[in-house]
Design an enzyme around this catalytic site. Structure first.
Site, PDB file in Angstrom:
ATOM      1  N   LYS A  94       8.636  -3.340  -0.364  1.00  0.00           N
ATOM      2  CA  LYS A  94       8.257  -4.217  -1.474  1.00  0.00           C
ATOM      3  C   LYS A  94       9.341  -4.113  -2.544  1.00  0.00           C
ATOM      4  O   LYS A  94       9.673  -3.006  -2.992  1.00  0.00           O
ATOM      5  CB  LYS A  94       6.902  -3.762  -2.025  1.00  0.00           C
ATOM      6  CG  LYS A  94       6.070  -4.847  -2.643  1.00  0.00           C
ATOM      7  CD  LYS A  94       4.689  -4.275  -2.933  1.00  0.00           C
ATOM      8  CE  LYS A  94       3.762  -5.305  -3.505  1.00  0.00           C
ATOM      9  NZ  LYS A  94       2.501  -4.698  -3.955  1.00  0.00           N
TER      10      LYS A  94
HETATM   11  O1  G3P Z   1      -0.371  -5.385  -5.433  1.00  0.00           O
HETATM   12  C1  G3P Z   1      -0.206  -5.801  -6.748  1.00  0.00           C
HETATM   13  C2  G3P Z   1      -1.384  -6.366  -7.401  1.00  0.00           C
HETATM   14  O2  G3P Z   1      -2.320  -6.837  -6.548  1.00  0.00           O
HETATM   15  C3  G3P Z   1      -1.718  -6.017  -8.788  1.00  0.00           C
HETATM   16  O3  G3P Z   1      -3.010  -6.359  -9.182  1.00  0.00           O
HETATM   17  O4  G3P Z   1      -4.957  -6.266 -10.679  1.00  0.00           O
HETATM   18  O5  G3P Z   1      -2.949  -4.832 -11.144  1.00  0.00           O
HETATM   19  O6  G3P Z   1      -2.848  -7.272 -11.502  1.00  0.00           O
HETATM   20  P1  G3P Z   1      -3.465  -6.178 -10.712  1.00  0.00           P
END
Ligand code: G3P
Length: 230
Positions: free
Chosen positions: A83
């Site tokens: 990633k």
């Molecule tokens: O994998 C990255 C992602 O899904 C982040 O999610 O909820 O931290 O914005 P969030």
């Protein structure tokens, strides 16, 4: 649309993998930082549980560091997808890693133009964060739809991955828009199980069946006489 789990927790992957619906997983530095123990072992365990793509993120800001970390992460398992955060250095690292045969998930993509660049650099996945767009009052479905529509006619192989999923409706929108993957946190996956009519229906079936005990005895007999699966 394939379903990945968005987590750094091996226990959570174990729980949801048992449902038989997961095709892969994504981690990120924030998710891994929440967990105790060795992150490498966690990534390897998740890879073994899912036998599918598991994204693990580089943290360097320069191209050489990203490429070094990406190659190192790939030694953990053949299932690791590197990633890489979106930026000019990230694009260059993606080009180098993908040219060497390492699959890349380009993350933190928030616009169709960024998605086009990520795809041209050789990314296998382009991750668009729905929740974080909604957080700043930008309609995530508009942006995600724009990314899907922009990439498709170009014949690029990059798959659109909906991330930062905050509720089940995000998942439905991502599927309707034609995303190849949604990566979903455990709590949202558990919410996706629930429907009051499912619970009520199950309760009614059980009660009706139990009101006739001879039916239960008949089924027990049928099960006892059936061959045991190999
Ligand atoms: O994998 C990255 C992602 O899904 C982040 O999610 O909820 O931290 O914005 P969030």
């Amino acid at each position: 649309m394939r379903i990945f789990i968005d987590t750094g927790s091996v226990a959570e992957v174990e729980e949801v993998a048992a449902w038989g619906v997961l095709a892969g997983a994504t981690t990120n530095p924030s998710l891994l930082a929440k967990e105790e123990g060795d992150p490498g072992q966690a990534i390897q365990r998740i890879c073994a549980l899912l036998a599918g793509p598991v994204s693990a993120e580089v943290v360097s800001a320069d191209v050489a560091g990203m490429v070094r970390e990406g190659r190192a992460l790939r030694t953990l398992s053949e299932h690791v997808v590197v990633k890489v955060p979106f930026c000019a250095a990230g694009l260059q690292a993606t080009r180098e890693l993908s040219a060497d045969g390492h699959p890349v998930n380009m993350t933190l993509v928030f616009s169709p133009t960024q998605a086009l660049l990520a795809a041209q650099a050789g990314a296998s996945y382009v991750s668009c964060f729905m929740g974080r767009l909604d957080d700043i009052s930008v309609d995530s479905s508009e942006v995600l739809g724009g990314i899907v529509a922009t990439l498709r006619p170009g014949g690029v192989t990059a798959q659109v991955l909906a991330a930062s999923i905050r509720h089940p409706e995000h998942v439905v929108v991502a599927a309707r828009l034609g995303c190849e993957v949604a990566t979903i946190p455990g709590p949202v996956l558990r919410q996706m199980l629930e429907h009051p009519l499912t619970a009520a229906g199950t309760e009614r079936f059980t009660a009706d069946w139990q009101s006739r005990p001879e039916l239960g005895a008949w089924l027990d007999g049928l099960v006892a006489g059936a061959p045991v699966a190999a």
